[in-house]
Design a protein around this motif. Structure first.
Motif, PDB file in Angstrom:
ATOM      1  N   HIS A   1       0.840  -1.206   0.000  1.00 56.23           N
ATOM      2  CA  HIS A   1       0.000   0.000   0.000  1.00 56.23           C
ATOM      3  C   HIS A   1       0.873   1.254   0.000  1.00 56.23           C
ATOM      4  N   ARG A   2       1.906   1.265   0.824  1.00 54.84           N
ATOM      5  CA  ARG A   2       2.798   2.420   0.896  1.00 54.84           C
ATOM      6  C   ARG A   2       3.509   2.650  -0.429  1.00 54.84           C
TER       7      ARG A   2
ATOM      8  N   SER B   1       1.106   4.098  -3.080  1.00 59.02           N
ATOM      9  CA  SER B   1       0.787   5.510  -2.866  1.00 59.02           C
ATOM     10  C   SER B   1       1.985   6.411  -3.118  1.00 59.02           C
TER      11      SER B   1
ATOM     12  N   THR C   1      -4.439   7.741  -3.582  1.00 59.74           N
ATOM     13  CA  THR C   1      -3.754   7.107  -2.457  1.00 59.74           C
ATOM     14  C   THR C   1      -4.620   5.956  -1.949  1.00 59.74           C
TER      15      THR C   1
ATOM     16  N   GLU D   1      -4.842   3.951   1.579  1.00 51.62           N
ATOM     17  CA  GLU D   1      -4.391   3.880   2.966  1.00 51.62           C
ATOM     18  C   GLU D   1      -5.001   2.654   3.648  1.00 51.62           C
TER      19      GLU D   1
END
Length: 148
Positions: free
Chosen positions: A14-15, A18, A72, A74
């Motif tokens: 996920h990081r 993004s 994004t 999160e």
């Protein structure tokens, strides 16, 4: 049941998505990974293999640049299946920020099938409850580095 390390991999994916860290993202994939993200995030329904995923990142970057948007993802919650040590689920907040700064936000579910510490397959559900039904015996977990 999936390991803490596998949940950490999903959190890092996920990081890296993004942050648009292509190499960090593909480092967590098997060579023949099949990703089926939502078309809300990506321009295509399916990406096959690392080179296709790299091309997909480039396509997404061009699309976002041309539309003056940002995306994004999160992570909010993680689940493992006590009955299957290959599956990790992440429920995430998807935010698409348009050029006029208007955000569109919704929760989504991602189902990650792991091969060891790498992702072999990804599926996405806009209906979180329907996505959770993919797990026979779900257990909510936290990544070790989450600090939540």
């Amino acid at each position: 049941m999936a390991s803490n390390g596998q949940v950490e991999v999903v959190a890092d994916l996920h990081r890296t998505f993004s942050d648009r860290d292509v190499e960090g993202f593909v480092a967590h994939l098997t060579d023949d990974a099949i990703l089926r993200p939502s078309t809300l995030i990506a321009g295509r329904e399916e990406y096959r293999g690392i080179e296709d995923v790299r091309a997909g990142f480039e396509e997404i970057a061009k699309l976002l640049e041309s539309s003056s948007e940002d995306v994004t993802v999160e992570p909010l919650r993680f689940y493992v299946d006590r009955a299957n040590d290959e599956l990790v689920v992440s429920v995430a907040r998807l935010t698409i920020t348009r050029g006029d700064e208007t955000p569109y936000t919704r929760e989504m579910l991602f189902l990650w099938r792991m091969e060891g510490e790498k992702v072999a397959e990804l599926g996405a559900w806009l209906d979180v409850d329907a996505g959770l039904q993919q797990l026979r015996d779900p257990e909510e977990v936290e990544p070790a580095t989450s600090g939540r």
